[in-house]
Design an enzyme around this catalytic site. Structure first.
Site, PDB file in Angstrom:
ATOM      1  N   LEU A   1     -25.735  26.148  39.071  1.00 13.11           N
ATOM      2  CA  LEU A   1     -26.280  26.118  40.428  1.00 13.11           C
ATOM      3  C   LEU A   1     -27.088  27.377  40.728  1.00 13.11           C
ATOM      4  O   LEU A   1     -27.753  27.454  41.749  1.00 13.11           O
ATOM      5  CB  LEU A   1     -25.141  26.005  41.456  1.00 13.11           C
ATOM      6  CG  LEU A   1     -24.096  24.913  41.197  1.00 13.11           C
ATOM      7  CD1 LEU A   1     -22.989  24.970  42.228  1.00 13.11           C
ATOM      8  CD2 LEU A   1     -24.752  23.538  41.202  1.00 13.11           C
TER       9      LEU A   1
ATOM     10  N   PRO B   1     -16.499  21.527  35.246  1.00 11.85           N
ATOM     11  CA  PRO B   1     -17.347  20.320  35.305  1.00 11.85           C
ATOM     12  C   PRO B   1     -18.723  20.576  35.916  1.00 11.85           C
ATOM     13  O   PRO B   1     -19.656  19.832  35.648  1.00 11.85           O
ATOM     14  CB  PRO B   1     -16.534  19.351  36.165  1.00 11.85           C
ATOM     15  CG  PRO B   1     -15.623  20.231  36.964  1.00 11.85           C
ATOM     16  CD  PRO B   1     -15.294  21.402  36.085  1.00 11.85           C
TER      17      PRO B   1
ATOM     18  N   GLY C   1     -18.771  25.901  35.967  1.00 15.37           N
ATOM     19  CA  GLY C   1     -18.215  27.049  36.670  1.00 15.37           C
ATOM     20  C   GLY C   1     -19.164  27.552  37.758  1.00 15.37           C
ATOM     21  O   GLY C   1     -19.106  28.707  38.161  1.00 15.37           O
TER      22      GLY C   1
ATOM     23  N   TYR D   1      -2.541  30.168  37.316  1.00 12.24           N
ATOM     24  CA  TYR D   1      -3.482  30.412  38.417  1.00 12.24           C
ATOM     25  C   TYR D   1      -2.776  31.235  39.494  1.00 12.24           C
ATOM     26  O   TYR D   1      -1.989  30.732  40.275  1.00 12.24           O
ATOM     27  CB  TYR D   1      -4.022  29.097  38.998  1.00 12.24           C
ATOM     28  CG  TYR D   1      -4.741  28.222  37.978  1.00 12.24           C
ATOM     29  CD1 TYR D   1      -5.210  28.758  36.783  1.00 12.24           C
ATOM     30  CD2 TYR D   1      -4.937  26.861  38.210  1.00 12.24           C
ATOM     31  CE1 TYR D   1      -5.857  27.961  35.851  1.00 12.24           C
ATOM     32  CE2 TYR D   1      -5.591  26.065  37.277  1.00 12.24           C
ATOM     33  CZ  TYR D   1      -6.033  26.620  36.099  1.00 12.24           C
ATOM     34  OH  TYR D   1      -6.667  25.826  35.177  1.00 12.24           O
TER      35      TYR D   1
HETATM   36  N1  LIG Z   1      -7.813  23.992  30.909  1.00 13.66           N
HETATM   37  C1  LIG Z   1      -8.398  25.146  31.097  1.00 13.66           C
HETATM   38  O1  LIG Z   1      -8.355  26.031  30.240  1.00 13.66           O
HETATM   39  C2  LIG Z   1      -9.137  25.382  32.377  1.00 13.66           C
HETATM   40  C3  LIG Z   1      -9.996  26.493  32.502  1.00 13.66           C
HETATM   41  C4  LIG Z   1     -10.691  26.661  33.700  1.00 13.66           C
HETATM   42  C5  LIG Z   1     -10.513  25.745  34.740  1.00 13.66           C
HETATM   43  N2  LIG Z   1      -9.642  24.691  34.591  1.00 13.66           N
HETATM   44  C6  LIG Z   1      -9.463  23.673  35.663  1.00 13.66           C
HETATM   45  O2  LIG Z   1     -10.704  23.050  35.902  1.00 13.66           O
HETATM   46  C7  LIG Z   1     -11.021  23.126  37.298  1.00 13.66           C
HETATM   47  C8  LIG Z   1     -12.516  23.160  37.483  1.00 13.66           C
HETATM   48  O3  LIG Z   1     -13.051  24.315  36.898  1.00 13.66           O
HETATM   49  P1  LIG Z   1     -13.646  25.498  37.780  1.00 13.66           P
HETATM   50  O4  LIG Z   1     -13.138  25.372  39.169  1.00 13.66           O
HETATM   51  O5  LIG Z   1     -13.341  26.747  37.088  1.00 13.66           O
HETATM   52  O6  LIG Z   1     -15.214  25.288  37.663  1.00 13.66           O
HETATM   53  P2  LIG Z   1     -16.268  24.267  38.303  1.00 13.66           P
HETATM   54  O7  LIG Z   1     -15.576  23.178  39.040  1.00 13.66           O
HETATM   55  O8  LIG Z   1     -17.230  23.895  37.247  1.00 13.66           O
HETATM   56  O9  LIG Z   1     -17.045  25.220  39.320  1.00 13.66           O
HETATM   57  C9  LIG Z   1     -16.385  25.907  40.339  1.00 13.66           C
HETATM   58  C10 LIG Z   1     -17.340  26.962  40.871  1.00 13.66           C
HETATM   59  O10 LIG Z   1     -18.468  26.332  41.477  1.00 13.66           O
HETATM   60  C11 LIG Z   1     -18.480  26.615  42.881  1.00 13.66           C
HETATM   61  N3  LIG Z   1     -18.712  25.328  43.554  1.00 13.66           N
HETATM   62  C12 LIG Z   1     -17.921  24.226  43.541  1.00 13.66           C
HETATM   63  N4  LIG Z   1     -18.499  23.225  44.222  1.00 13.66           N
HETATM   64  C13 LIG Z   1     -19.675  23.691  44.678  1.00 13.66           C
HETATM   65  C14 LIG Z   1     -20.715  23.130  45.467  1.00 13.66           C
HETATM   66  N5  LIG Z   1     -20.667  21.873  45.886  1.00 13.66           N
HETATM   67  N6  LIG Z   1     -21.796  23.914  45.747  1.00 13.66           N
HETATM   68  C15 LIG Z   1     -21.876  25.186  45.309  1.00 13.66           C
HETATM   69  N7  LIG Z   1     -20.914  25.787  44.573  1.00 13.66           N
HETATM   70  C16 LIG Z   1     -19.813  25.036  44.253  1.00 13.66           C
HETATM   71  C17 LIG Z   1     -17.147  27.202  43.216  1.00 13.66           C
HETATM   72  O11 LIG Z   1     -17.269  28.195  44.211  1.00 13.66           O
HETATM   73  P3  LIG Z   1     -16.722  27.977  45.724  1.00 13.66           P
HETATM   74  O12 LIG Z   1     -15.256  28.262  45.681  1.00 13.66           O
HETATM   75  O13 LIG Z   1     -17.498  28.985  46.488  1.00 13.66           O
HETATM   76  O14 LIG Z   1     -17.031  26.567  46.105  1.00 13.66           O
HETATM   77  C18 LIG Z   1     -16.727  27.854  41.905  1.00 13.66           C
HETATM   78  O15 LIG Z   1     -17.295  29.135  41.786  1.00 13.66           O
HETATM   79  C19 LIG Z   1     -10.287  24.400  37.746  1.00 13.66           C
HETATM   80  O16 LIG Z   1     -10.168  24.486  39.143  1.00 13.66           O
HETATM   81  C20 LIG Z   1      -8.989  24.248  37.003  1.00 13.66           C
HETATM   82  O17 LIG Z   1      -8.143  23.322  37.671  1.00 13.66           O
HETATM   83  C21 LIG Z   1      -8.988  24.513  33.418  1.00 13.66           C
END
Ligand SMILES: NC(=O)c1ccc[n+]([C@@H]2O[C@H](COP(=O)([O-])OP(=O)(O)OC[C@H]3O[C@@H](n4cnc5c(N)ncnc54)[C@H](OP(=O)(O)O)[C@@H]3O)[C@@H](O)[C@H]2O)c1
Length: 297
Positions: free
Chosen positions: A221, A214, A217, A68
């Protein structure tokens, strides 16, 4: 639906590897850095504030990876939160290299992974990483070589527990023959059930399951997503947001589920943590299921 105080504590506790307690609702740091997980955050001071707030709100599981930024999320965590309060688990990962925004390659060679662990320790200002996850199995490297390297790091006290990411039950079973695996991190949400089998496998064995994306992404929404409107209707009825429903649904889906929603924004962080207190009744859970089923699986 019940709501409690604004704390991750309301999500309950899970013991990773049988001896490492974490609150079930954690925080993922991929969104703290630039777009496509590439480069510095747009607002570095805000990134640090969000991290500090997550800890204030009772989060004890912070997920990150050397990919990251690359390196930037770990560096910010180390600079912002070290020395860490007791009980805060920083889970990191290695094995994915990044060549540009959203451009990656997997590398599982032993020498590379050992360097990854050493550099993560340095950036995170840790002497031991509580949970080190192999970010991907490298198809060009024998699994024995990749996991053998992590096992050596474990024997040297530099890693406490080992996890895997994006794996099938057969791959976990192959890995378990080499080294104990305590967590799995696979893509999973209301809108994406491709890893049901792996989740069931983990649940049967009490292995922690960290669903990445979760809240899909953020896609679920947006109005163009086929499940967005049906989910919005249920959310309005239950007095929550779709992001909160997605998290509450996961927390109820399985006792081994450890969601790590990611955000760069304080308001979204607070909204997401408040979902720890949303306990869906059976009827409400079924309503959310039905709304999600109106979109593709
Ligand atoms: N193991 C793997 O291969 C892998 C791959 C991807 C991710 N990950 C891990 O999983 C974590 C979670 O995944 P993710 O962050 O990619 O996706 P996510 O949690 O499903 O969604 C994040 C996205 O949703 C938005 N968001 C979050 N909360 C919100 C809310 N309450 N209202 C409106 N929009 C909201 C965020 O934008 P804003 O910033 O504008 O809130 C961002 O664009 C990552 O941070 C990382 O630690 C692991």
């Amino acid at each position: 639906m019940t709501t409690q105080s604004l704390s991750a504590a309301a999500s309950g506790t899970f013991l990773i590897g049988g001896d490492l307690p974490v609150r079930r609702l954690g925080y993922g740091t991929m969104r703290l850095v630039g777009d496509g997980a590439w480069g510095e955050p747009q607002d570095p001071a805000q990134a640090s504030r969000v991290l500090r707030r997550a800890v204030e709100l009772g989060v004890t599981l912070i997920d990150t990876a050397d990919a990251y930024g690359p390196e930037i999320a770990e560096r910010i965590i180390g600079e912002t939160l070290a020395p860490y309060p007791p009980g805060l688990v920083i889970a990191t990962k290695g094995g994915i290299t990044r060549q540009g925004p959203a451009r990656t390659e997997y590398v599982g060679r032993a020498g590379y992974l050992i360097q990854c662990v050493e550099m993560s320790l340095r950036r995170l200002k840790l002497e031991r990483i509580d949970l080190y996850q192999l970010h991907r199995i490298d198809p060009r490297t024998p699994l024995e070589e990749s996991l053998g390297a992590l096992q050596r790091m474990q024997e040297q006290g530099k890693i406490r527990h080992i996890g895997l990411s994006e794996v099938t039950p057969a791959e976990i079973e192959a890995a378990q023959k080499i080294v104990p695996i305590v967590t799995i991190q696979n893509r999973y949400s209301l809108a994406d059930r491709r890893h049901e089998q792996t989740l069931a496998w983990c649940e049967q064995r009490g292995i922690g399951f960290l669903p990445w994306y979760p809240i899909a992404g953020g896609k679920v929404l947006r109005p163009e997503h086929p499940s967005a409107l049906p989910l919005e209707r249920v959310a309005v009825k239950l007095g929550a947001s779709v992001a909160q429903l997605s998290i509450a649904w996961l927390l109820r889906r399985s006792p081994v589920m450890l969601p790590i929603p990611g955000t760069s924004k304080m308001a979204h962080l607070e909204e997401n943590i408040a979902a720890a207190g949303l306990k869906l009744s059976e009827e409400e859970w079924a309503e959310v299921e039905a709304a999600a089923a109106e979109g593709p699986q």
